[in-house]
Design an enzyme around this catalytic site. Structure first.
Site, short mmCIF file in Angstrom:
data_model
loop_
_atom_site.label_atom_id
_atom_site.label_comp_id
_atom_site.label_asym_id
_atom_site.label_seq_id
_atom_site.Cartn_x
_atom_site.Cartn_y
_atom_site.Cartn_z
N CYS A 48 -71.45 -56.31 53.50
CA CYS A 48 -73.30 -56.34 53.45
C CYS A 48 -73.56 -56.32 54.63
O CYS A 48 -72.98 -55.67 56.27
CB CYS A 48 -73.88 -57.57 52.48
SG CYS A 48 -75.14 -57.91 52.25
N HIS A 77 -71.99 -57.93 47.29
CA HIS A 77 -70.82 -58.74 47.24
C HIS A 77 -70.18 -59.18 45.40
O HIS A 77 -70.66 -58.36 44.61
CB HIS A 77 -71.41 -59.82 47.05
CG HIS A 77 -72.89 -60.21 48.84
ND1 HIS A 77 -71.98 -60.53 50.00
CD2 HIS A 77 -73.63 -59.86 49.06
CE1 HIS A 77 -72.47 -60.34 50.82
NE2 HIS A 77 -74.25 -60.09 50.23
#
Length: 490
Positions: A331, A428
């Site tokens: 991310c 994630h």
């Protein structure tokens, strides 16, 4: 209408989240329909819900303890710090605004309706709703407009159990002092207390326990011994992370960024035989013997990239790459690996462009719309199935995107350098997929067999439930919830 019970703390980090998770699993094992609730949370460690929003990671764990899927009503107000003085305000799973800390007090009264509507919806579905407070009701300077502790308890008419942390010392003062400083009508909502994190023979605290009961008039519902596996459960507070976990020869290193987010991405690696994970805090160099450096998510990517450079970690990462090491960015960490990060609208701070680490040939532009979705994907290199979630702003593209990490519903995701040693992904939670995790670290030189991370967490929750059954008066807590609660009003 379901009964309800609120666990508040005499201070921060007294173990409220763990106690709610353990009680949730214990009551679920007794056959009750249990749902968790936290009116207001502050955390950059968020989870994506089944109804397309985000909530605090602790409530997602508590939902797991209840054997239910997480939904936005379990944490209707989530504050995600972006700077030292400001935070993003997420209401019912979606970003509402960004405010300075000094301005949030004026916003809180508007949020009580959202809090109570979520609580009422949960009550309509459950036998009991377990509520977690935030911080401490003793922070009386924050009482005006409160939606997190006594403000909520009184508005919803929910009985409160106050928890003290004896491991810190001064637990008698924590509990008795709380009653002394809070408003008498707030104190009337507290029906009892728990003493948490006791090390050694709990019978040695008998006199202190009786003194608290005498001084407060509250009923004690147990002295809870230290639960050794608590650190293996997903943490929510960045203060809880640091040091080295695991003893394996394959070494993963992760810098603890100032606005680190979703750091539970690394938890499955910490539990993997043959792997050690070192979380490196500010002021320390990244170890030169790392096999893999993971750059984690961040709530303020450009700000944390500056923080990373201030620590000299950019130099450590470059040296690691020259030695032939591998780097994975997740991310915000993925965004940092590229050539530039542009924020033309000033979404995360001042508008501008920040040079990246230039390890991937990609560029990122921040955009207003946030991606919030659970995903099922295929890891292209290993053909392993991967589950996870996306929770980010920003769009990343460039030549290295021709070598993606994942395929999601026909689209490719992530990027990889030509030599395969630098990788980035927006997804994630990928290391929670056992086959992928095993294949990934073994492909980089580890030696480990497949282990089930989800099963290990479930076992810990069961052990925690049995721990509380042995040391807390759960029947008494249930009686408090059933006799007192009359339901919330909105």
């Amino acid at each position: 209408m379901a009964s309800s019970l609120m666990i508040q703390g005499a201070g921060s980090n007294v173990g409220k989240s763990m106690l709610v998770a353990g009680l949730a699993r214990a009551l679920t094992r007794r056959g009750l329909k249990v749902l968790p609730f936290k009116p207001q949370n502050m955390s950059n460690n968020a989870a994506v819900t089944t109804d397309g929003g985000e909530i605090g990671r602790a409530q997602a764990l508590q939902a797991l303890a209840c054997n239910v899927e997480p939904v936005i009503d379990m944490n209707p107000v989530l504050l995600k710090p972006e700077t030292e003085t400001g935070a993003q305000v997420v209401v019912h799973g979606k970003r509402l605004t960004t405010v300075k800390a000094r301005d949030y007090a004026s916003l809180k009264p508007q949020l009580m309706d959202a809090v109570l509507s979520s609580f009422n919806r949960l009550q309509a579905q459950a036998d009991i709703v377990l509520v977690e407070g935030a911080g401490s009701p003793a922070e009386v300077n924050l009482r005006a407009g409160d939606i997190a502790n006594m403000g909520f308890a009184r508005a919803a008419d929910v009985p409160v159990i106050l928890t003290g942390d004896i491991d810190r010392g001064g637990v008698i003062a924590q509990l008795v002092g709380t009653q002394h400083v809070i408003d008498p009508e707030d104190a009337a909502m507290i029906t009892g207390f728990l003493v948490n994190k006791f090390r050694g023979d709990t019978s040695l605290f008998g006199d202190g326990y009786e003194l608290i009961e005498q001084q407060t008039g509250w009923t004690g519902y147990g002295v809870i011994p230290w639960f050794g596996d608590a650190h293996k459960l997903p943490a929510e507070d960045a203060l809880d992370i640091g040091g080295t976990s695991g003893t394996g020869d394959f070494k993963v290193v992760c810098p603890v960024l100032s606005r680190i987010a979703n750091f539970d991405d690394l938890d499955p690696l910490k539990a993997t035989p043959g792997v050690s994970v070192e979380m490196v805090r500010a002021g320390n160099a990244l170890p030169g013997d790392a096999d893999l450096i993971i750059l984690p998510g961040s709530k303020s990517t450009r700000g944390d990239l500056e923080f990373l450079r201030q620590q000299g970690w950019d130099i450590d990462i470059a040296a690691h790459v020259r030695r032939g090491g591998h780097v994975l960015g997740l991310c915000g960490g993925y965004q940092m690996l590229g050539r530039t990060i542009a924020d033309p609208d000033g979404i995360e701070g001042a508008a501008g462009i920040t040079p990246g680490l230039d390890l991937l040939d990609v560029e990122t532009t921040m955009i207003p719309d946030k991606t919030l979705t659970r995903i099922t994907a295929k890891h292209i290199a290993s053909n392993c199935d991967v589950t996870g979630y996306e929770i980010h702003i920003g769009r990343t593209d460039g030549p290295d995107r021709v070598r993606p990490m994942l395929e999601i519903d026909g689209r490719t995701e992530g990027a990889m350098s030509a030599d395969g040693r630098i990788m980035g992904s927006y997804v994630h939670g990928i290391f929670g997929s056992d086959d992928f995790r095993t294949g990934f670290v073994n492909g980089l030189g580890a030696a480990t067999g497949v282990s089930s991370y989800d099963k290990s967490i479930d076992t810990i929750l069961n052990n925690l439930a049995e721990h509380l059954e042995a040391h807390a008066n759960i029947d008494g807590l249930l009686d408090v919830a059933r006799k007192h609660s009359r339901g919330a009003s909105s």
